[in-house]
Design a protein around this motif. Structure first.
Motif, PDB file in Angstrom:
ATOM      1  N   VAL A 125       0.860  -1.191   0.000  1.00  0.00           N
ATOM      2  CA  VAL A 125       0.000   0.000   0.000  1.00  0.00           C
ATOM      3  C   VAL A 125       0.891   1.234   0.000  1.00  0.00           C
ATOM      4  CG1 VAL A 125      -1.943   1.172   1.080  1.00  0.00           C
ATOM      5  CG2 VAL A 125      -1.696  -1.304   1.341  1.00  0.00           C
ATOM      6  N   ALA A 126       0.671   2.119  -0.962  1.00  0.00           N
ATOM      7  CA  ALA A 126       1.549   3.267  -1.160  1.00  0.00           C
ATOM      8  C   ALA A 126       0.728   4.536  -1.362  1.00  0.00           C
ATOM      9  CB  ALA A 126       2.470   3.012  -2.357  1.00  0.00           C
ATOM     10  N   ALA A 127       1.436   5.630  -1.646  1.00  0.00           N
ATOM     11  CA  ALA A 127       0.802   6.933  -1.840  1.00  0.00           C
ATOM     12  C   ALA A 127       1.545   7.638  -2.989  1.00  0.00           C
ATOM     13  CB  ALA A 127       0.844   7.741  -0.543  1.00  0.00           C
ATOM     14  N   HIS A 128       1.873   8.890  -2.799  1.00  0.00           N
ATOM     15  CA  HIS A 128       2.689   9.719  -3.718  1.00  0.00           C
ATOM     16  C   HIS A 128       1.929  10.174  -4.952  1.00  0.00           C
ATOM     17  CE1 HIS A 128       6.445  11.609  -4.562  1.00  0.00           C
ATOM     18  NE2 HIS A 128       6.625  10.989  -5.700  1.00  0.00           N
ATOM     19  N   GLU A 129       1.110   9.300  -5.552  1.00  0.00           N
ATOM     20  CA  GLU A 129       0.258   9.686  -6.686  1.00  0.00           C
ATOM     21  C   GLU A 129      -1.136   9.936  -6.129  1.00  0.00           C
ATOM     22  OE1 GLU A 129       1.820  10.031  -9.401  1.00  0.00           O
ATOM     23  OE2 GLU A 129       3.278   8.433  -9.724  1.00  0.00           O
ATOM     24  N   HIS A 130      -1.694  11.119  -6.379  1.00  0.00           N
ATOM     25  CA  HIS A 130      -2.859  11.582  -5.629  1.00  0.00           C
ATOM     26  C   HIS A 130      -4.176  11.109  -6.245  1.00  0.00           C
ATOM     27  CE1 HIS A 130       0.067  15.086  -4.582  1.00  0.00           C
ATOM     28  NE2 HIS A 130       0.399  13.940  -3.985  1.00  0.00           N
ATOM     29  N   HIS A 131      -4.469   9.835  -6.015  1.00  0.00           N
ATOM     30  CA  HIS A 131      -5.691   9.226  -6.516  1.00  0.00           C
ATOM     31  C   HIS A 131      -5.824   7.860  -5.847  1.00  0.00           C
ATOM     32  CE1 HIS A 131      -2.423   8.245  -9.510  1.00  0.00           C
ATOM     33  NE2 HIS A 131      -2.685   7.066  -8.978  1.00  0.00           N
TER      34      HIS A 131
ATOM     35  N   MET B  73      -1.000  -7.756  -4.592  1.00  0.00           N
ATOM     36  CA  MET B  73      -1.822  -6.610  -4.953  1.00  0.00           C
ATOM     37  C   MET B  73      -1.132  -5.329  -4.498  1.00  0.00           C
ATOM     38  SD  MET B  73      -5.888  -6.169  -4.235  1.00  0.00           S
ATOM     39  CE  MET B  73      -6.213  -7.767  -4.989  1.00  0.00           C
ATOM     40  N   GLN B  74      -1.114  -4.330  -5.361  1.00  0.00           N
ATOM     41  CA  GLN B  74      -0.597  -3.003  -5.001  1.00  0.00           C
ATOM     42  C   GLN B  74      -1.750  -2.017  -5.002  1.00  0.00           C
ATOM     43  OE1 GLN B  74       3.018  -0.794  -6.815  1.00  0.00           O
ATOM     44  NE2 GLN B  74       1.222   0.211  -7.695  1.00  0.00           N
ATOM     45  N   ILE B  75      -1.827  -1.231  -3.931  1.00  0.00           N
ATOM     46  CA  ILE B  75      -2.883  -0.232  -3.802  1.00  0.00           C
ATOM     47  C   ILE B  75      -2.243   1.119  -3.552  1.00  0.00           C
ATOM     48  CG2 ILE B  75      -4.831   0.543  -2.386  1.00  0.00           C
ATOM     49  CD1 ILE B  75      -5.267  -2.495  -1.768  1.00  0.00           C
TER      50      ILE B  75
END
Length: 532
Positions: free
Chosen positions: A448-454, A465-467
């Protein structure tokens, strides 16, 4: 937990300094010098392109009674994100944490002031050379911005400036942090309210702990393993002044005695709240309404983590955010916008011996949570070994790995190198080549990651699975033109505010990706890992 009425959350401001304090405004606006004080002018000097220059600024105060307050604060009115130091009457003005930028510097001892005229000096270093990343860049001359207001001094009355913030917890402890505006001891009182059923033998008396005098206060509080619901409050006194936080009610899961595991856990993962305080307030309220046992936040809380004021005005500015962090254990993951701010490691308490580790792991009930600082580090080989060992030693039913950076992305930061076809971004490349293979090998549930705003869900090779859940208030971002090439594994992509609610019951884990309005983007389910 105290909840706000339905609708958009109110943006309650942080408390200002109490009334009745002495205030002194400089007799005139700043004067400036570019020649080490030989000449002074109300107009700031210019530093030529390609040069490094030093600018001095000077202002004078008339202080009738320095002893009217034991500590003073300086609102300097200069552009705050500058490499500068201050002195009062030729004595250095201390800042709470070197490496942070301040609009207002608190806790200045009265001994730095004197009755009558006081001279405030600022020394500002301007590096107007091209950045190291682009030495060919043409730089314009730099004229220091002229402040519109004179600096001001004000006597301080005691108050809680930041927090409280709940941190990591375990079977036998929980943690809390806060910040006061002047250096004092803080007393924390914990009152048990509810125990597990059937109750285990334990004392129901209140617990009291005290911190040393300081601005930042960190508590690791002993917790009886049967204690489920309790109330805690922070208090401080200084002379005739006193301050107290609200009494916050907290519900922690019961983890069971050592060697056993409870099979239920409800928690939230989200990231990227920077920039839009109103949107962050909306998401924080929605998460608060979910009543999770804990929150994992995958980075980028503010635009600039080194801007001290943003922590109080933005991240902990909205009332829902303050209530959320005061009542739900908070597990942080560092992003690029934290800027390696020294305050970050002091405000938050991670599951580690001293609560400051940026790479952390903890088994909570049936779930192993791993959070890392995914930015480049010379210590990456050691971190990679630690991740491998942590994964191999775990018998948890579900493993969630959190980094600010994904391995694949359909948005702008996931661009590929034209020659290699691999991500240009070091953290994306490392996630793809190092982290994902480890997670697949150990049958982890999700990255589970962030950085891209969606919100984006990708089904990676090997069953992982990557979220990407990065919709807590940052400016939303869409797909790049090369999205299909960048991320051929993308299954769901939506440009919206979002967070992930996860619930484990027995051998089943369910994730709901949700908007703060309550719309379910998608629902995912996993079965417990098969270890043999």
């Amino acid at each position: 937990m105290g909840l706000l009425a339905a609708g958009r959350p109110a943006l309650a401001e942080r408390p200002a300094e109490p009334a009745g304090r002495p205030e002194v405004v400089a007799q005139s606006k700043w004067q400036f010098s570019g020649d080490e004080g030989a000449t002074w002018s109300p107009r700031p000097p210019t530093v030529p392109a390609g040069k490094v220059g030093t600018i001095q600024a000077r202002a004078t105060f008339q202080v009738p009674d320095p002893g009217a307050a034991e500590f003073w604060q300086l609102t300097h009115a200069l552009p705050p994100r500058m490499d500068m130091t201050f002195s009062l009457n030729d004595k250095e003005v201390p800042v709470p944490l070197p490496g942070m930028y301040y609009k207002t510097i608190p806790a200045i001892p009265a001994r730095l002031l004197r009755k009558g005229p006081n001279v405030l000096m600022a020394r500002i270093r301007i590096d107007n050379r091209p950045p190291a990343s682009d030495r060919q860049k043409v730089m314009p001359d730099f004229t220091f911005p002229s402040p519109s207001d004179p600096p001001a001094l004000a006597g301080q009355k005691l108050r809680f400036q930041t927090g409280p913030i709940l941190g990591a917890f375990g079977e036998d402890y929980f943690s809390a942090t806060c910040r006061t505006n002047i250096p004092v001891p803080v007393r924390l009182t914990v009152t048990p309210a509810q125990r597990a059923t059937p109750p285990r033998p334990a004392s129901s008396r209140a617990i009291e702990l005290s911190s040393p005098a300081g601005l930042i206060h960190r508590f690791r509080v002993p917790r009886d393993s049967s204690l489920r619901v309790f109330e805690y409050q922070l208090k401080a006194t200084f002379g005739r002044d006193s301050a107290a936080t609200a009494a916050h009610s907290v519900a922690l899961p019961i983890l069971g005695p050592k060697g056993s595991r409870q099979d239920e856990l409800r928690f939230v993962i989200m990231g990227d709240s920077r920039s839009n305080t109103g949107d962050w307030a909306t998401v924080a309220q929605a998460v608060l309404n979910e009543k999770p046992a804990l929150v994992v936040f995958t980075g980028d809380m503010n635009d600039h983590g080194t801007d001290d004021w943003e922590w109080d005005e933005h991240y902990l500015g909205p009332e829902p955010a303050r209530e959320l962090l005061a009542t739900v254990p908070f597990y942080p993951v560092k992003g690029n916008h934290e800027e390696n701010a020294p305050l970050y490691n002091q405000l938050f308490y991670t599951p580690s011996p001293d609560g400051t580790a940026e790479n952390w792991a903890q088994e909570i009930g049936p779930v192993l949570l791993i959070g890392i600082n995914g930015q480049w580090s010379a210590r990456w080989p050691q971190t990679r070994t630690w991740i491998e060992n942590t994964l191999s030693e775990s018998t948890a039913k579900f493993i969630f790995f959190m980094s600010h950076y994904p391995a694949w992305s359909s948005a702008g930061n996931g661009k590929l190198d034209a020659k290699t076809g691999l991500p240009r971004h070091w953290a994306y490349l490392t996630a793809r080549t190092d982290i994902v293979p480890m997670l697949v090998r150990h049958k982890a549930t999700a990255l589970v990651a962030a950085h891209e705003h969606h919100y984006e869900r990708s089904d990676l090779p090997g069953g992982l699975m990557q979220i990407i859940s990065a919709g807590a208030g940052a400016p939303l971002s869409g797909k790049s033109r090369d999205a299909a090439k960048q991320n051929p594994y993308s299954k769901v992509f939506i440009k919206t505010l979002n967070y992930c609610l996860l619930e484990v019951k027995g051998n089943r884990c369910t994730l709901q990706a949700k908007t703060p309005a309550g719309t379910v983007i998608e629902t995912l389910t996993w079965q417990a890992r098969k270890l043999h």
